[in-house]
Design an enzyme around this catalytic site. Structure first.
Site, PDB file in Angstrom:
ATOM      1  N   ARG A  67      -1.917  -5.902  -8.310  1.00 23.08           N
ATOM      2  CA  ARG A  67      -0.868  -6.715  -8.102  1.00 23.08           C
ATOM      3  C   ARG A  67      -0.775  -7.763  -9.129  1.00 23.08           C
ATOM      4  NH1 ARG A  67      -2.961  -7.482  -2.121  1.00 23.08           N
ATOM      5  NH2 ARG A  67      -4.761  -7.130  -3.338  1.00 23.08           N
ATOM      6  N   HIS A  95       0.777  -1.135   0.200  1.00 22.18           N
ATOM      7  CA  HIS A  95       0.103  -0.049  -0.028  1.00 22.18           C
ATOM      8  C   HIS A  95       0.819   1.211  -0.006  1.00 22.18           C
ATOM      9  CE1 HIS A  95      -3.071  -2.694   2.463  1.00 22.18           C
ATOM     10  NE2 HIS A  95      -3.521  -2.616   1.310  1.00 22.18           N
TER      11      HIS A  95
HETATM   12  P1  ADP Z   1      -9.610  -3.848   0.676  1.00 20.61           P
HETATM   13  O1  ADP Z   1     -10.368  -3.184   1.303  1.00 20.61           O
HETATM   14  O2  ADP Z   1     -10.010  -4.344  -0.638  1.00 20.61           O
HETATM   15  O3  ADP Z   1      -9.397  -4.993   1.483  1.00 20.61           O
HETATM   16  P2  ADP Z   1      -7.146  -3.101   0.998  1.00 20.61           P
HETATM   17  O4  ADP Z   1      -6.841  -2.436   2.002  1.00 20.61           O
HETATM   18  O5  ADP Z   1      -6.436  -4.608   0.869  1.00 20.61           O
HETATM   19  O6  ADP Z   1      -8.303  -2.919   0.404  1.00 20.61           O
HETATM   20  O7  ADP Z   1      -6.257  -2.409  -0.476  1.00 20.61           O
HETATM   21  C1  ADP Z   1      -6.440  -0.888  -0.974  1.00 20.61           C
HETATM   22  C2  ADP Z   1      -5.953  -1.026  -2.233  1.00 20.61           C
HETATM   23  O8  ADP Z   1      -4.598  -1.234  -2.175  1.00 20.61           O
HETATM   24  C3  ADP Z   1      -6.389  -1.882  -3.434  1.00 20.61           C
HETATM   25  O9  ADP Z   1      -6.299  -1.124  -4.622  1.00 20.61           O
HETATM   26  C4  ADP Z   1      -5.436  -2.873  -3.705  1.00 20.61           C
HETATM   27  O10 ADP Z   1      -5.266  -3.384  -4.889  1.00 20.61           O
HETATM   28  C5  ADP Z   1      -4.024  -2.194  -3.329  1.00 20.61           C
HETATM   29  N1  ADP Z   1      -3.137  -3.255  -2.709  1.00 20.61           N
HETATM   30  C6  ADP Z   1      -3.218  -3.974  -1.662  1.00 20.61           C
HETATM   31  N2  ADP Z   1      -2.067  -4.623  -1.620  1.00 20.61           N
HETATM   32  C7  ADP Z   1      -1.337  -4.096  -2.705  1.00 20.61           C
HETATM   33  C8  ADP Z   1       0.181  -4.602  -3.025  1.00 20.61           C
HETATM   34  N3  ADP Z   1       0.903  -5.287  -2.375  1.00 20.61           N
HETATM   35  N4  ADP Z   1       0.630  -3.884  -3.947  1.00 20.61           N
HETATM   36  C9  ADP Z   1       0.054  -2.835  -4.805  1.00 20.61           C
HETATM   37  N5  ADP Z   1      -1.396  -2.564  -4.495  1.00 20.61           N
HETATM   38  C10 ADP Z   1      -1.811  -3.261  -3.403  1.00 20.61           C
END
Ligand code: ADP
Length: 162
Positions: free
Chosen positions: A93, A20
């Site tokens: 990802r 993130h």
């Molecule tokens: P959710 O509420 O869908 O669980 P997350 O908090 O997991 O959301 O993720 C929020 C955003 O971060 C999404 O756009 C997700 O695709 C992106 N994201 C999560 N992990 C990664 C990563 N390792 N690399 C790039 N983007 C990521």
């Protein structure tokens, strides 16, 4: 005067990972402001409380001037509209992330056509990171260094002491 270009990076951040953070850092160079906001779903059970997640986010981004942290209830598009945000930033990802994101982006565009969804593909050093895997590592007391920022490692320590 030019209108500020504001992007929203929404998520659960349960907890925030280095994946993130990488997206937010790159986003902060593309936009005047990036709002990292926790979307609260009252029916969902979270590992970390909203307060802990907000605290971890604030610690992570304290040193990036144009990143703001917040939370919201309800629809992401409504939060964006209320805050004059024109861009929705998402990290990809892999192809599954795109398959998941595409219908959401279309429905969001239906509700708020002025909101442009922008995707950044993750870098090889963070493509494997997800909050759900990190939660498993926490549960079984695995090594967290290299997966999450210090603010999360500290929060886990506090959790274990209480
Ligand atoms: P959710 O509420 O869908 O669980 P997350 O908090 O997991 O959301 O993720 C929020 C955003 O971060 C999404 O756009 C997700 O695709 C992106 N994201 C999560 N992990 C990664 C990563 N390792 N690399 C790039 N983007 C990521």
């Amino acid at each position: 005067m030019m209108k500020l270009r504001k992007a929203l990076f929404p998520g659960s951040f349960d907890p925030i990972t280095l994946g993130h953070i990488e997206i937010v850092k790159r986003g902060s160079k593309l936009f005047d402001k990036v709002v990292v906001a926790i979307g609260v779903n009252s029916k969902k059970k979270y590992f970390f409380s909203l307060e802990e997640r907000l605290r971890m986010l604030r610690e992570c981004f304290a040193d990036i001037e144009n990143v703001e942290v917040g939370s919201y209830n309800g629809l992401t598009v409504d939060f964006a509209r209320e805050n004059g945000i024109q861009f929705l930033l998402r990290g990809l990802r892999n192809a599954s992330d795109l398959n998941y994101e595409q219908p959401i982006a279309i429905i969001n565009a239906h509700m708020y056509p002025e909101l442009e969804t922008v995707y950044l593909a993750s870098m090889p050093n963070t493509t494997h990171l997800s909050s759900s895997l990190v939660r498993e590592v926490i549960k079984y007391k695995g090594v967290l260094e290299g997966l999450v920022p210090n603010s999360v490692i500290e929060a886990v320590k506090r959790m274990r002491m209480s």
